[in-house]
Design an enzyme around this catalytic site. Structure first.
Site, PDB file in Angstrom:
ATOM      1  N   LYS A   1       0.874  -1.182   0.000  1.00 23.79           N
ATOM      2  CA  LYS A   1       0.000   0.000   0.000  1.00 23.79           C
ATOM      3  C   LYS A   1       0.904   1.223   0.000  1.00 23.79           C
ATOM      4  CE  LYS A   1      -4.483   1.240   1.920  1.00 23.79           C
ATOM      5  NZ  LYS A   1      -5.300   0.820   0.764  1.00 23.79           N
TER       6      LYS A   1
HETATM    7  C1  LIG Z   1      -6.341  -0.016   0.408  1.00 22.24           C
HETATM    8  C2  LIG Z   1      -6.572  -0.635  -0.908  1.00 22.24           C
HETATM    9  C3  LIG Z   1      -7.601  -1.563  -1.131  1.00 22.24           C
HETATM   10  C4  LIG Z   1      -8.640  -1.922  -0.098  1.00 22.24           C
HETATM   11  O1  LIG Z   1      -8.092  -2.401   1.088  1.00 22.24           O
HETATM   12  P1  LIG Z   1      -8.961  -2.405   2.419  1.00 22.24           P
HETATM   13  O2  LIG Z   1      -8.048  -2.972   3.435  1.00 22.24           O
HETATM   14  O3  LIG Z   1     -10.141  -3.242   2.162  1.00 22.24           O
HETATM   15  O4  LIG Z   1      -9.336  -0.972   2.675  1.00 22.24           O
HETATM   16  C5  LIG Z   1      -7.691  -2.164  -2.381  1.00 22.24           C
HETATM   17  N1  LIG Z   1      -6.832  -1.847  -3.370  1.00 22.24           N
HETATM   18  C6  LIG Z   1      -5.852  -0.950  -3.200  1.00 22.24           C
HETATM   19  C7  LIG Z   1      -4.943  -0.658  -4.326  1.00 22.24           C
HETATM   20  C8  LIG Z   1      -5.683  -0.313  -1.963  1.00 22.24           C
HETATM   21  O5  LIG Z   1      -4.701   0.578  -1.814  1.00 22.24           O
END
Ligand SMILES: *Cc1c(COP(=O)(O)O)cnc(C)c1O
Length: 367
Positions: free
Chosen positions: A206
């Site tokens: 992330k």
């Molecule tokens: C944060 C994110 C998600 C969703 O993650 P959650 O933990 O469900 O909030 C999906 N795809 C990407 C690229 C992300 O950065």
């Protein structure tokens, strides 16, 4: 990277003397939107190889003084998380699976050559900020306090190597119901030219850089009247990965629920993981496998795919009415939010807001 010298979590507290009045705060909480307003405090800590994580502190919210040569501004060595605090009907405050966010921040840190933040620091940083700004968690409806932990290379140095000075922070932003006028189905644009992430790249981390790469295709989507982009794998341009910031699910006419299997370039969403469990709890077969873009097109046309939805912390579950591409469109069902999508959304939100049994131990009390 080692964090041998890091001490157990501790945080000092400096009160914000310019904190908003209760009246000002209530005016914001009445209609907070998303990402527009920030609470009175923030959490900060720094890491160096000598000190490990140190100097945890809750301080008045405000600008950071950044030297123009700070590494993150040049090489994007940055990661983040997103989670929410919810108020239940009895006034208690809760987090949803924060341990999963702590673990994911550690995996992201590894990939971006940043120091891992120990779980006690992650949970402690959130706890101490929420304690200071407890009054900023909005109650009622589907409101929440969105928490944004993030970590970046703060060494003042233009050479290319992992930063030897790293800053970790948490800020908090009251969030309104994502769908203020009821849950609405959206259209998704198929990006034929761009990928979000490639094999061996940072797609599973992330990090801000992934979002930077998604903005141009996102503009293209908006120009075609679509709310989001769906990205395919970068090698064969055939397999569905995810949206710019949300994972995707397909409901099949036999009642099974399918999501693209983690490929190394898909971000492992905590909402995605929770929905895999909730789907099973609701009696559906759930499957993680490769899904091709042709399967989506044909399935929407012949009815074998009856519903499509996207999921993530911010919007929880967003129904997808149609897939558009250069020269075509595939509409799922009647274009309205489907029953399975609606049921899954309700089941998840009911756990988060304390209206349903927390049978998987997903909630952590914070106030
Ligand atoms: C944060 C994110 C998600 C969703 O993650 P959650 O933990 O469900 O909030 C999906 N795809 C990407 C690229 C992300 O950065």
């Amino acid at each position: 990277m080692t964090t041998m010298t890091t001490s157990p979590f501790a945080a000092s507290f400096t009160q914000n003397d310019a904190a908003r009045t209760a009246e000002q705060r209530e005016a914001i909480l009445a209609d907070p939107g998303f990402g527009n307003h920030f609470t009175d405090h923030m959490f900060l800590a720094e890491w160096t190889p000598d000190t490990g994580w140190a100097d945890g502190r809750v301080v008045p919210y405000g600008p950071l003084l950044i030297d123009p040569a700070t590494a993150v501004l040049h090489y994007a060595q940055e990661i983040f998380e997103g989670l929410k605090a919810y108020v239940h009907a009895d006034g208690s405050a809760w987090l949803f699976r924060p341990d999963a966010n702590a673990a994911r921040l550690q995996r992201s840190a590894q990939r971006l050559a940043l120091p891992e933040l120990p779980t006690d620091w992650f949970l402690g940083s959130i706890r101490s900020l929420v304690e200071a700004d407890r009054a900023w968690i909005p109650a009622g409806g589907e409101k929440s306090l969105y928490l944004r932990p993030f970590m970046f290379a703060s060494e003042v140095f233009l050479g290319v190597r992992p930063s030897q000075h790293v800053t970790y922070s948490v800020i908090a932003s009251p969030a309104g119901a994502y769908f203020s006028g009821g849950v609405q189905a959206v259209s998704i644009w198929l990006s034929s030219e761009y990928s979000r992430a490639g094999a061996g790249g940072t797609g599973a981390a992330k990090c801000g850089g992934n979002y930077a790469a998604s903005l141009l295709p996102q503009q293209e989507a908006a120009a075609h009247g679509c709310a989001q982009v769906v990205f395919l794998d970068s090698t064969e341009h055939m397999w569905i990965e995810e949206l710019g910031g949300m994972n995707l699910f397909f409901v099949q006419s036999d009642g099974s629920i399918v999501t693209p299997a983690l490929s190394g370039s898909i971000l492992e969403g905590i909402t995605r993981d929770s929905i895999l469990q909730i789907g099973r709890d609701l009696g559906h077969e759930v499957v993680e496998r490769r899904v091709s873009i042709d399967e989506w097109r044909q399935g929407a046309a012949d009815g074998t795919i009856s519903e499509v939805f996207a999921c993530g912390t911010a919007a929880v579950v967003t129904p997808v009415a149609s897939l558009r591409w250069d020269g075509g469109e595939a509409v799922t069902g009647d274009g309205e939010p489907g029953k399975v999508t609606t049921d899954i959304r309700s089941a998840l939100v009911d756990v988060q807001y304390g209206r349903a049994d927390d049978r998987h131990g997903w909630l952590t009390r914070i106030g």
